[in-house]
Design an enzyme around this catalytic site. Structure first.
Site, PDB file in Angstrom:
ATOM      1  N   ASN A   7       0.881  -1.174   0.000  1.00 16.37           N
ATOM      2  CA  ASN A   7       0.000   0.000   0.000  1.00 16.37           C
ATOM      3  C   ASN A   7       0.914   1.217   0.000  1.00 16.37           C
ATOM      4  OD1 ASN A   7      -1.916   1.971   0.339  1.00 16.37           O
ATOM      5  ND2 ASN A   7      -2.641   1.277   2.331  1.00 16.37           N
ATOM      6  N   ARG A  91      -2.341  -2.262  -3.677  1.00 16.01           N
ATOM      7  CA  ARG A  91      -3.566  -1.497  -3.466  1.00 16.01           C
ATOM      8  C   ARG A  91      -3.504  -0.256  -4.347  1.00 16.01           C
ATOM      9  NH1 ARG A  91      -5.853   1.325   2.115  1.00 16.01           N
ATOM     10  NH2 ARG A  91      -7.780   2.118   1.184  1.00 16.01           N
ATOM     11  N   HIS A 180     -12.376   2.961   0.112  1.00 15.52           N
ATOM     12  CA  HIS A 180     -12.365   1.954   1.187  1.00 15.52           C
ATOM     13  C   HIS A 180     -13.101   0.686   0.768  1.00 15.52           C
ATOM     14  CE1 HIS A 180     -12.106   5.621   4.089  1.00 15.52           C
ATOM     15  NE2 HIS A 180     -10.881   5.160   3.846  1.00 15.52           N
ATOM     16  N   HIS A 208     -16.553   2.312   7.589  1.00 10.75           N
ATOM     17  CA  HIS A 208     -15.104   2.231   7.763  1.00 10.75           C
ATOM     18  C   HIS A 208     -14.672   3.420   8.604  1.00 10.75           C
ATOM     19  CE1 HIS A 208     -10.844   1.544   6.712  1.00 10.75           C
ATOM     20  NE2 HIS A 208     -10.773   2.871   6.743  1.00 10.75           N
ATOM     21  N   THR A 209     -14.007   3.133   9.733  1.00 12.80           N
ATOM     22  CA  THR A 209     -13.602   4.204  10.633  1.00 12.80           C
ATOM     23  C   THR A 209     -12.085   4.360  10.630  1.00 12.80           C
ATOM     24  OG1 THR A 209     -13.460   2.747  12.561  1.00 12.80           O
ATOM     25  CG2 THR A 209     -15.588   3.762  12.112  1.00 12.80           C
ATOM     26  N   GLY A 210     -11.655   5.554  10.862  1.00 12.27           N
ATOM     27  CA  GLY A 210     -10.236   5.888  10.879  1.00 12.27           C
ATOM     28  C   GLY A 210     -10.120   7.393  10.762  1.00 12.27           C
ATOM     29  N   ASN A 211      -8.958   7.886  10.372  1.00 14.21           N
ATOM     30  CA  ASN A 211      -8.857   9.312  10.110  1.00 14.21           C
ATOM     31  C   ASN A 211      -9.784   9.680   8.956  1.00 14.21           C
ATOM     32  OD1 ASN A 211      -7.762  11.900  10.612  1.00 14.21           O
ATOM     33  ND2 ASN A 211      -6.465  11.697   8.810  1.00 14.21           N
ATOM     34  N   GLY A 212      -9.846   8.795   7.949  1.00 13.34           N
ATOM     35  CA  GLY A 212     -10.855   8.888   6.901  1.00 13.34           C
ATOM     36  C   GLY A 212     -12.003   7.964   7.249  1.00 13.34           C
ATOM     37  N   ARG A 241     -10.622  15.932   7.213  1.00  9.76           N
ATOM     38  CA  ARG A 241     -11.382  16.288   6.012  1.00  9.76           C
ATOM     39  C   ARG A 241     -12.752  16.817   6.404  1.00  9.76           C
ATOM     40  NH1 ARG A 241     -10.223  10.484   3.550  1.00  9.76           N
ATOM     41  NH2 ARG A 241      -7.997  10.690   3.056  1.00  9.76           N
ATOM     42  N   ARG A 284      -9.501  10.996  18.320  1.00  8.25           N
ATOM     43  CA  ARG A 284     -10.826  11.187  18.931  1.00  8.25           C
ATOM     44  C   ARG A 284     -10.767  11.003  20.439  1.00  8.25           C
ATOM     45  NH1 ARG A 284     -10.730   9.687  13.390  1.00  8.25           N
ATOM     46  NH2 ARG A 284     -12.592  10.474  12.344  1.00  8.25           N
ATOM     47  N   ARG A 285      -9.979  10.031  20.905  1.00  9.49           N
ATOM     48  CA  ARG A 285      -9.886   9.819  22.343  1.00  9.49           C
ATOM     49  C   ARG A 285      -9.273  11.037  23.033  1.00  9.49           C
ATOM     50  NH1 ARG A 285     -10.292   5.818  26.202  1.00  9.49           N
ATOM     51  NH2 ARG A 285     -12.024   5.248  24.853  1.00  9.49           N
ATOM     52  N   GLU A 387      -8.901  -5.647   5.438  1.00 12.60           N
ATOM     53  CA  GLU A 387      -8.494  -5.182   4.118  1.00 12.60           C
ATOM     54  C   GLU A 387      -7.377  -6.033   3.531  1.00 12.60           C
ATOM     55  OE1 GLU A 387      -8.784  -0.569   3.572  1.00 12.60           O
ATOM     56  OE2 GLU A 387      -8.134  -0.957   5.628  1.00 12.60           O
TER      57      GLU A 387
END
Length: 402
Positions: A7, A91, A180, A208-212, A241, A284-285, A387
């Site tokens: 990737n 990818r 994603h 799909h969770t993450g920064n994006g 974003r 987020r935490r 993934e």
């Protein structure tokens, strides 16, 4: 038969070496700070301490060389030599409308990926750099391109078309593509399995969770809508974003602040979302902790992200019809995502009832969890994204390995 998956991003490469016969991960890791200097590799072998090495990588070819050297290193490697690798999977973020499935790479595929680079220059360009590096260093191996956009090619026209001049679509390919795809595909398959149903018999919303962050409306096992669009910028509010905004804002701010298109893209992609509201980049935490200490902007940012996620879930229930489950997937390092619980606590009227104790347990341990209450009409699952497994399965399928 061993598969090396790559990737490739602008300044980094994530890699995994997978033993297809035994269905096991032999090693994985990443090279960071490619091109910019002070680059290094972090190499992980299951059951052993992580290995870290500093090594300058001026380009992706040098970075891939470092990966191959590390994998075959006598002390920390997992193979005797690179000849034990049987195939390489890449990818590729954007496949446009040309690619509806993974394909073996040849000159025509490379040209098509390059043509799509105008739609995703920050992604396809380094993806191509990785492909070219692998073809140079591993010239005798079959190489497979696995596209983020492929899973979403089942969307109907009413979902992927924008209400813009039709010629923009025909001439420039401006439409919704979605991203994603590997994560949503795995979540849809695994969600159906957890429900004890065939994928074709299930309606799901996958997240799909993450920064994006992106959502997918899955009807009968197929993607019928997704939140990201022409680029990964559209959709819900994310870590950096903006997601959906009034498009008139961009031209207004560009005129008021004298920004170029490139500068505007930087603000929307890297300085907006939770980071934009909080005024700084944070997890987020961390934002949740700061909000509990009285940081009003962190509190507002988290509430905005949860609110927009809730709106998307509601709208996707409207287009899929009755759903069986909501499936949240996460990548490494992103399981700690408190926004999920904040978004779901007010959805009982949809038959969605969260078990807050189970949701809390799902924060941090990296495992599958069912986090819906026993009397919830709709199941809620949290699971690792899978993934990499999808990438390996696609490589094996394209090469007809059984």
């Amino acid at each position: 038969m061993m598969i090396l998956t790559l990737n490739c991003r602008t300044y980094s490469i994530q890699y995994q070496l997978f033993d297809w016969k035994n269905k096991s991960v032999l090693a994985h890791g990443e090279v960071e700070r490619i091109v910019v200097g002070d680059s290094f590799i972090t190499h992980r072998v299951p059951g052993l301490p992580n290995a870290h090495r500093d090594a300058e990588c001026s380009d992706h070819k040098a970075a891939l060389g470092l990966i191959l050297k590390t994998l075959s290193d006598a002390r920390i490697g997992v193979i005797k030599n690179v000849n034990q690798i049987s195939a390489v999977g890449h990818r590729v973020v954007h496949g446009g409308e040309k690619f509806t499935r993974s394909v073996q790479i040849d000159a025509d595929v490379i040209d098509a990926i390059r043509d799509c680079a105008t739609l995703a220059p920050l992604h396809n360009t380094p993806n191509l750099a990785g492909i070219e590096a692998a073809r140079a260093l591993l010239p005798n191996l079959p190489q497979v391109a696995i596209f983020d956009t492929a899973f979403h090619q089942t969307m109907p026209e009413r979902a992927y078309m924008y209400p813009l001049p039709y010629d923009w679509y025909k001439t420039h390919g401006i439409r919704r593509y979605g991203f994603h795809g590997h994560s949503h595909l795995y979540a849809a398959r695994r969600g159906a399995e957890l429900l004890g149903k065939a994928p074709a018999e299930t309606n799901l919303i996958t997240v799909h969770t993450g920064n994006g962050v992106s959502l997918c409306a899955v009807q009968g096992g197929k993607s019928i809508d997704t939140s990201m669009g022409l680029t990964p910028l559209e959709g819900v509010m994310m870590g950096t974003r903006c997601g959906d905004i009034d498009p008139g804002i961009t031209s207004f701010v560009m005129k008021e602040m004298g920004l170029s298109a490139t500068e505007m893209e930087l603000f929307l992609n890297q300085k907006s979302g939770l980071a934009g509201i909080a005024g700084r980049y944070m997890s987020r935490r961390s934002a949740l902790h700061e909000a509990s200490q009285g940081d009003e902007r962190c509190r507002i940012g988290l509430q905005m992200e949860a609110y927009r996620l809730r709106k998307y879930i509601g709208s996707y229930i409207a287009v899929t019809g009755p759903i069986d489950a909501i499936v949240f997937s996460f990548g490494e390092g992103w399981v700690d995502w408190p926004v999920r619980g904040m978004a779901l606590v007010e959805m009982e009227h949809f038959g969605i009832k969260l078990d807050p104790v189970q949701d809390l347990m799902a924060l941090g341990d990296g495992k599958e969890h069912k986090i819906s209450a026993p009397d919830s009409k709709i199941a809620i699952y949290v699971l690792p994204s899978g993934e990499e497994l999808v990438l390996n399965e696609d490589v094996a399928a394209v090469l007809k390995w059984h």
